[in-house]
Scaffold this motif. Structure first.
Motif, PDB file in Angstrom:
ATOM      1  N   PRO A 179       0.788  -1.236   0.000  1.00 41.47           N
ATOM      2  CA  PRO A 179       0.000   0.000   0.000  1.00 41.47           C
ATOM      3  C   PRO A 179       0.817   1.281   0.000  1.00 41.47           C
ATOM      4  CG  PRO A 179      -0.207  -1.190   2.099  1.00 41.47           C
ATOM      5  CD  PRO A 179       0.448  -2.112   1.140  1.00 41.47           C
ATOM      6  N   HIS A 180       2.118   1.182   0.308  1.00 45.00           N
ATOM      7  CA  HIS A 180       2.959   2.387   0.332  1.00 45.00           C
ATOM      8  C   HIS A 180       3.956   2.418  -0.829  1.00 45.00           C
ATOM      9  CE1 HIS A 180       1.265   3.099   4.271  1.00 45.00           C
ATOM     10  NE2 HIS A 180       1.611   1.880   4.625  1.00 45.00           N
ATOM     11  N   MET A 181       3.790   1.509  -1.799  1.00 49.33           N
ATOM     12  CA  MET A 181       4.786   1.361  -2.855  1.00 49.33           C
ATOM     13  C   MET A 181       4.902   2.612  -3.729  1.00 49.33           C
ATOM     14  SD  MET A 181       6.877  -1.087  -3.586  1.00 49.33           S
ATOM     15  CE  MET A 181       8.296  -0.390  -4.427  1.00 49.33           C
ATOM     16  N   HIS A 182       3.773   3.211  -4.068  1.00 46.35           N
ATOM     17  CA  HIS A 182       3.833   4.418  -4.894  1.00 46.35           C
ATOM     18  C   HIS A 182       4.530   5.554  -4.153  1.00 46.35           C
ATOM     19  CE1 HIS A 182       0.324   3.320  -7.855  1.00 46.35           C
ATOM     20  NE2 HIS A 182       1.399   2.579  -8.034  1.00 46.35           N
ATOM     21  N   ARG A 183       4.228   5.713  -2.873  1.00 50.23           N
ATOM     22  CA  ARG A 183       4.868   6.768  -2.081  1.00 50.23           C
ATOM     23  C   ARG A 183       6.370   6.518  -1.967  1.00 50.23           C
ATOM     24  NH1 ARG A 183       3.478   5.925   2.848  1.00 50.23           N
ATOM     25  NH2 ARG A 183       4.242   7.944   3.582  1.00 50.23           N
ATOM     26  N   PHE A 184       6.747   5.275  -1.720  1.00 44.69           N
ATOM     27  CA  PHE A 184       8.170   4.943  -1.652  1.00 44.69           C
ATOM     28  C   PHE A 184       8.871   5.277  -2.959  1.00 44.69           C
ATOM     29  CE2 PHE A 184      11.359   1.780  -2.911  1.00 44.69           C
ATOM     30  CZ  PHE A 184      12.355   2.075  -1.998  1.00 44.69           C
ATOM     31  N   THR A 185       8.237   4.943  -4.075  1.00 44.79           N
ATOM     32  CA  THR A 185       8.859   5.175  -5.382  1.00 44.79           C
ATOM     33  C   THR A 185       9.065   6.654  -5.630  1.00 44.79           C
ATOM     34  OG1 THR A 185       7.857   3.135  -6.219  1.00 44.79           O
ATOM     35  CG2 THR A 185       8.649   4.702  -7.852  1.00 44.79           C
ATOM     36  N   ARG A 186       8.111   7.457  -5.229  1.00 42.84           N
ATOM     37  CA  ARG A 186       8.276   8.911  -5.401  1.00 42.84           C
ATOM     38  C   ARG A 186       9.410   9.438  -4.511  1.00 42.84           C
ATOM     39  NH1 ARG A 186       2.452   8.498  -5.534  1.00 42.84           N
ATOM     40  NH2 ARG A 186       1.720   8.823  -7.683  1.00 42.84           N
ATOM     41  N   LYS A 187       9.503   8.923  -3.301  1.00 41.01           N
ATOM     42  CA  LYS A 187      10.607   9.343  -2.431  1.00 41.01           C
ATOM     43  C   LYS A 187      11.942   8.882  -3.007  1.00 41.01           C
ATOM     44  CE  LYS A 187      12.065   9.643   2.383  1.00 41.01           C
ATOM     45  NZ  LYS A 187      11.852   9.240   3.794  1.00 41.01           N
ATOM     46  N   LEU A 188      11.980   7.691  -3.589  1.00 43.97           N
ATOM     47  CA  LEU A 188      13.190   7.183  -4.232  1.00 43.97           C
ATOM     48  C   LEU A 188      13.583   8.073  -5.404  1.00 43.97           C
ATOM     49  CD1 LEU A 188      15.379   5.066  -4.769  1.00 43.97           C
ATOM     50  CD2 LEU A 188      13.652   3.697  -5.967  1.00 43.97           C
ATOM     51  N   GLN A 189      12.624   8.462  -6.229  1.00 45.76           N
ATOM     52  CA  GLN A 189      12.915   9.372  -7.348  1.00 45.76           C
ATOM     53  C   GLN A 189      13.540  10.663  -6.839  1.00 45.76           C
ATOM     54  OE1 GLN A 189       8.930   9.563  -9.072  1.00 45.76           O
ATOM     55  NE2 GLN A 189       9.634   8.487 -10.895  1.00 45.76           N
ATOM     56  N   HIS A 190      12.988  11.209  -5.780  1.00 42.81           N
ATOM     57  CA  HIS A 190      13.512  12.444  -5.204  1.00 42.81           C
ATOM     58  C   HIS A 190      14.936  12.233  -4.689  1.00 42.81           C
ATOM     59  CE1 HIS A 190      13.483  16.276  -3.085  1.00 42.81           C
ATOM     60  NE2 HIS A 190      13.908  15.637  -2.022  1.00 42.81           N
ATOM     61  N   ALA A 191      15.172  11.098  -4.013  1.00 40.87           N
ATOM     62  CA  ALA A 191      16.493  10.819  -3.469  1.00 40.87           C
ATOM     63  C   ALA A 191      17.528  10.673  -4.586  1.00 40.87           C
ATOM     64  CB  ALA A 191      16.454   9.536  -2.622  1.00 40.87           C
ATOM     65  N   ARG A 192      17.118  10.047  -5.700  1.00 43.65           N
ATOM     66  CA  ARG A 192      18.034   9.941  -6.848  1.00 43.65           C
ATOM     67  C   ARG A 192      18.377  11.315  -7.391  1.00 43.65           C
ATOM     68  NH1 ARG A 192      14.813   5.440  -9.145  1.00 43.65           N
ATOM     69  NH2 ARG A 192      15.978   3.490  -8.989  1.00 43.65           N
ATOM     70  N   THR A 193      17.378  12.159  -7.519  1.00 45.69           N
ATOM     71  CA  THR A 193      17.598  13.517  -8.038  1.00 45.69           C
ATOM     72  C   THR A 193      18.538  14.289  -7.145  1.00 45.69           C
ATOM     73  OG1 THR A 193      15.393  13.545  -9.040  1.00 45.69           O
ATOM     74  CG2 THR A 193      16.469  15.668  -8.718  1.00 45.69           C
ATOM     75  N   GLU A 194      18.315  14.205  -5.838  1.00 45.94           N
ATOM     76  CA  GLU A 194      19.187  14.907  -4.888  1.00 45.94           C
ATOM     77  C   GLU A 194      20.607  14.366  -4.947  1.00 45.94           C
ATOM     78  OE1 GLU A 194      18.342  17.616  -2.740  1.00 45.94           O
ATOM     79  OE2 GLU A 194      16.800  17.595  -4.303  1.00 45.94           O
ATOM     80  N   GLY A 195      20.734  13.036  -5.119  1.00 47.13           N
ATOM     81  CA  GLY A 195      22.056  12.434  -5.221  1.00 47.13           C
ATOM     82  C   GLY A 195      22.806  12.903  -6.440  1.00 47.13           C
ATOM     83  N   HIS A 196      22.124  13.049  -7.574  1.00 51.08           N
ATOM     84  CA  HIS A 196      22.755  13.523  -8.790  1.00 51.08           C
ATOM     85  C   HIS A 196      23.208  14.980  -8.660  1.00 51.08           C
ATOM     86  CE1 HIS A 196      20.485  10.211 -11.212  1.00 51.08           C
ATOM     87  NE2 HIS A 196      21.627   9.780 -10.736  1.00 51.08           N
ATOM     88  N   ARG A 197      22.399  15.761  -7.945  1.00 51.88           N
ATOM     89  CA  ARG A 197      22.772  17.166  -7.722  1.00 51.88           C
ATOM     90  C   ARG A 197      24.030  17.280  -6.862  1.00 51.88           C
ATOM     91  NH1 ARG A 197      16.753  19.501  -6.342  1.00 51.88           N
ATOM     92  NH2 ARG A 197      15.963  19.572  -8.495  1.00 51.88           N
ATOM     93  N   GLY A 198      24.097  16.339  -5.873  1.00 52.71           N
ATOM     94  CA  GLY A 198      25.251  16.371  -4.967  1.00 52.71           C
ATOM     95  C   GLY A 198      26.522  15.945  -5.660  1.00 52.71           C
TER      96      GLY A 198
END
Length: 204
Positions: free
Chosen positions: A185-204
């Motif tokens: 039930p939380h898979m979509h929310r997790f995936t969106r947080k993962l996308q954000h974490a990837r984006t932040e990692g690339h910026r760093g």
């Protein structure tokens, strides 16, 4: 109290304090995760038992380590969990006295036959936390820490067929296109947080 006035400690104090630190380091993604983090923090501080000691529901709330296995080109590995009847990341219950990351290492070897390699996005720290009521008989609440692992999809050549009916690799977009009722039930929310974490990692 001891004769010196210091409170007695128990073998549970150290892992409980460590778990409190692990949970406290998770940045909430949204209001729901913020609420789940508070529930988990209060539960840890209450002195309630943390680990499952008898299947499926003793105690009624207990600790789980999920691990989302990521491949650079294939995406995220999901498993068809037989008991849950849902697609979700692999994982399992944390044993008494076991560190949640050690549970990831053990379960990864048992369920997928590979060594756990922490993703550079998070290292050996969870990205996400959920508190979820299970379905079916023996309902209980899983307090789940979601870790990220890195693996080449070609190395995952077998899986625990007693636990899982099938496995699939999906990109973030494909996960988000899946009907929510087929997933954790939380898979979509997790995936969106993962996308954000990837984006932040690339910026760093």
């Amino acid at each position: 109290m001891t004769s010196t006035g210091h409170p007695l400690t128990t073998p549970d104090d150290q892992p409980r304090a460590h778990l409190h630190e692990v949970v406290g380091a998770i940045e909430p993604w949204d209001d729901l995760e913020r609420a789940h983090l508070k529930t988990a923090t209060d539960w840890i501080a209450s002195g309630a038992p943390l680990h499952r000691v008898r299947k499926p529901d003793v105690p009624a709330m207990h600790l789980v380590s999920y691990f989302a296995v990521l491949d650079d080109t294939r995406g995220l590995l999901l498993v068809a969990h037989r008991k849950a009847g849902l697609w979700l990341p692999a994982g399992g219950h944390v044993e008494p006295g076991e560190d949640p990351w050690a549970a990831v290492v053990r379960e990864c070897r048992e369920e997928l036959g590979i060594e756990a390699v922490a993703s550079p996005i998070t290292g050996e720290h969870p990205l996400f936390l959920t508190v979820t009521r299970t379905r079916g008989q023996g309902t209980h609440a899983d307090v789940s820490l979601w870790y990220l692992l890195h693996a080449d999809a070609g190395t995952v050549i077998s899986y625990d067929q007693g636990e899982f009916g099938a496995i699939r690799w999906l990109t973030d977009g494909q996960v988000l296109e899946e009907p929510a009722e087929l997933l954790d039930p939380h898979m979509h929310r997790f995936t969106r947080k993962l996308q954000h974490a990837r984006t932040e990692g690339h910026r760093g």
